[in-house]
Enzyme design. Structure first.
Site, PDB file in Angstrom:
ATOM      1  N   CYS A 114       0.941  -1.254   0.067  1.00 39.15           N
ATOM      2  CA  CYS A 114       0.012   0.056   0.026  1.00 39.15           C
ATOM      3  C   CYS A 114       0.768   1.314   0.009  1.00 39.15           C
ATOM      4  CB  CYS A 114      -0.849  -0.020   1.253  1.00 39.15           C
ATOM      5  SG  CYS A 114      -1.836  -1.337   1.566  1.00 39.15           S
ATOM      6  N   HIS A 260      -3.963   6.277  -0.340  1.00 39.49           N
ATOM      7  CA  HIS A 260      -4.192   5.066  -0.915  1.00 39.49           C
ATOM      8  C   HIS A 260      -5.457   4.547  -0.539  1.00 39.49           C
ATOM      9  CE1 HIS A 260      -3.961   0.588  -1.259  1.00 39.49           C
ATOM     10  NE2 HIS A 260      -4.180   0.587   0.361  1.00 39.49           N
ATOM     11  N   ASN A 290      -9.646  -1.997  -4.068  1.00 38.17           N
ATOM     12  CA  ASN A 290      -8.131  -1.609  -3.439  1.00 38.17           C
ATOM     13  C   ASN A 290      -7.219  -2.323  -3.980  1.00 38.17           C
ATOM     14  OD1 ASN A 290      -5.953  -1.807  -1.757  1.00 38.17           O
ATOM     15  ND2 ASN A 290      -6.723  -1.944   0.172  1.00 38.17           N
TER      16      ASN A 290
END
Lengths: 333, 82
Positions: A114, A260, A290
Site C-alpha cells: 500500500c 491510498h 483496493n
C-alpha cells in the site's frame, strides 16, 4: 536536479467481479448490501496466466504508446509488487529484457504494498536528484485476489488486481516535493500473507487443509480489520501533517488529497478527522476496489482525466498500510 | 491536565444513534448490548472507533472492542480515559 512525473497509466485485467457476482458466492448479502458495506461496485480479478509482472508489462506497453518516453533512454527500473515472479532473480531484471530496455540500467524490486507507490516515487527522485539517472520507469503489479481465501468476504469484496506504469524524468521545475517515510514492523501480524515464503513455507498440511481453495498456493492474506483501521485513523493524519510541515505548506494550499484507496470507511473516517472538504478528497474505490500499490496511480490518472488536477495544482499523495509502512509527498503540477 | 470533556451517557447515545443510519432515535439505552443493535456487524465497530476518536480523542483498541458488551461499558472506557 529536479524530477517530475511525466505520465501515469494503468492496466486492469478483463475479469470484472460485480456485487451481483459476489452475492452468488456470498448469498447472505444482497448486491446492495455489499455496496453499502464496502463502497465498492466492481473489482478486477486476474488469472494465473496474467500475474503482477504481466499486468505491469501491459501497463508499460500502454505507457510507451501514450507518452513520448523513449524506452532506450530509461536508465532505472523499479518494480513494485507483493507477488514477485520468483524468489530469484529479481522480477525487475526479467522485465528489463521483456520490455526491450537497455542493458545499462539498474533494475530492482520493491515488495511494499500500500505504501509502494510513494516509496518508489521517492526512490525515483533519489536516483534523479543524485545524478544517477534521468529517466526512471516505475512499474506496479499487485494480485491480492491470489492470496484472498475464496470464502473470505471482506478480502474478496475489497481487494482488486491491477498494474500501472509511471514515467519519472529529470525536470527543470521542481515538481515532486519532500518525502516523509515511516515503518513500524510491530504491525506486521495485523496484515500478513501467511505460509507465503521462507519463514513459513507452505507444506502438505497446508495444501490438505486448503484443498477446497485450490491449496492457497501463494499463501493467505490475513487482516485484522480493527487494528488496520485504528492504525490508519491514527497514522494518516500525522503523516499528512508531517508532509505539510516538511514542504512548508498549509492545509489550505492542497488542492487534492490522494490517499491510498484502502477502504471506503478508512477514507471517510480520515477525511472527517482531517476535515477535508469533499471537492479536495479523492475517492476512486467504487469502480476499482483496493488495488494495493496501484491505487494511487489509478487515482492520480483518473483525477487528471477528470480535470481535478491541472496546471498549478498541489496534490498531496500518501500511501499507508501493510508493514506497517507509510510515506508521502506533495506533487506540484 | 484539566478535565475539559465531561462525558455524558445521553450525549454518547445521541452520537451513536446519529452514526448508525438504520437505528431509530431513542432506541439505544445505556444497557443496550451492541450485538442487539439492528443489523449489527463489523462495520459498526469501525464506526464506533472513528466516532470515539474524533469526538472524545480516545483511541479504542481491538481489545476494548472485544471486551465491551453494552453502551454503558463503552461509556466507562471513555470516562476512564478523558
Amino acid at each position: 536536479m529536479e524530477a517530475s512525473i511525466k505520465h501515469i497509466t494503468y492496466y486492469l485485467p478483463p475479469k470484472i467481479i460485480s456485487n451481483k457476482d459476489l452475492s452468488k458466492v456470498f448469498p447472505e448479502f444482497t448486491p446492495a448490501q455489499i455496496f453499502k458495506k464496502t463502497g465498492v461496485k466492481k473489482r478486477t480479478h486476474t488469472s494465473v496466466d496474467c500475474i503482477g509482472s504481466d499486468m505491469a508489462f501491459h501497463a508499460a506497453q500502454k505507457l510507451f504508446t501514450e507518452s513520448e518516453i523513449d524506452r532506450e533512454e530509461i536508465d532505472f527500473l523499479i518494480y513494485v509488487t507483493e507477488g514477485l515472479d520468483y524468489k530469484a532473480p529479481a522480477t525487475a531484471v526479467i522485465l528489463q529484457d521483456r520490455l526491450g530496455l537497455s542493458m545499462n540500467i539498474g533494475a530492482i524490486d520493491v515488495p511494499l504494498g500500500c505504501s509502494g507507490f510513494t516509496h518508489a516515487l521517492g526512490l525515483a527522485k533519489m536516483v534523479i536528484s543524485s545524478g544517477q539517472g534521468k529517466d526512471v520507469l516505475l512499474l506496479f503489479g499487485d494480485t491480492p485476489s491470489f492470496v484472498s481465501h475464496p470464502k473470505d468476504f471482506v478480502l474478496r469484496s475489497l481487494f482488486s488486481d491491477a498494474g500501472a506504469a509511471v514515467w519519472v524524468s529529470l525536470s527543470d521545475i521542481p515538481s515532486i516535493g519532500h518525502f516523509v517515510y515511516g515503518s513500524d514492523g510491530s504491525g506486521a501480524e495485523n496484515l500478513f500473507v501467511d505460509q507465503s515464503s521462507t519463514r513459513n513455507p507452505l507444506d502438505q498440511k497446508w495444501l490438505d487443509n486448503n484443498e477446497d481453495a485450490n491449496g492457497m498456493l501463494y499463501g493467505q492474506m490475513k487482516m485484522d480489520g480493527l487494528e488496520v483501521f485504528t492504525f490508519s485513523l491514527q497514522r494518516v493524519p500525522i503523516l499528512v501533517n508531517d508532509i505539510l510541515k516538511k514542504n512548508k505548506l498549509s492545509f489550505e494550499d492542497i488542492d487534492l488529497f490522494v490517499f491510498h484507496q484502502a477502504s471506503d470507511i478508512i477514507l471517510k473516517s480520515v477525511q472527517r478527522k482531517l476535515k477535508i472538504p469533499d471537492d479536495r478528497m479523492a475517492y476512486y474505490i467504487e469502480d476499482f476496489g483496493n488495488t494495493v500499490s496501484v491505487s494511487i496511480p489509478i487515482a492520480l490518472s483518473e483525477s487528471i482525466k477528470e480535470g481535478r488536477v491541472k496546471k498549478g495544482s498541489k496534490v498531496l499523495v500518501a500511501g499507508f498500510g501493510i508493514g506497517y509502512s507509510w510515506s508521502g509527498t506533495v506533487l506540484y503540477y | 491536565m484539566l478535565i475539559f470533556n465531561i462525558v455524558n451517557v445521553k450525549e454518547l447515545i445521541e452520537k451513536l444513534e446519529e452514526e448508525f443510519d438504520e437505528v431509530e432515535s431513542g432506541s439505544i439505552k445505556p444497557e443496550t448490548e451492541f450485538t442487539d443493535i439492528e443489523n449489527w456487524g463489523s462495520m459498526h465497530a469501525l464506526i464506533i472507533i472513528a466516532l470515539i476518536d474524533m469526538e472524545y480523542d480516545v483511541t479504542l483498541t481491538g481489545q476494548d472492542l472485544k471486551g465491551m458488551k453494552t453502551v454503558m461499558d463503552l461509556f466507562g472506557i471513555i470516562k476512564d480515559r478523558t
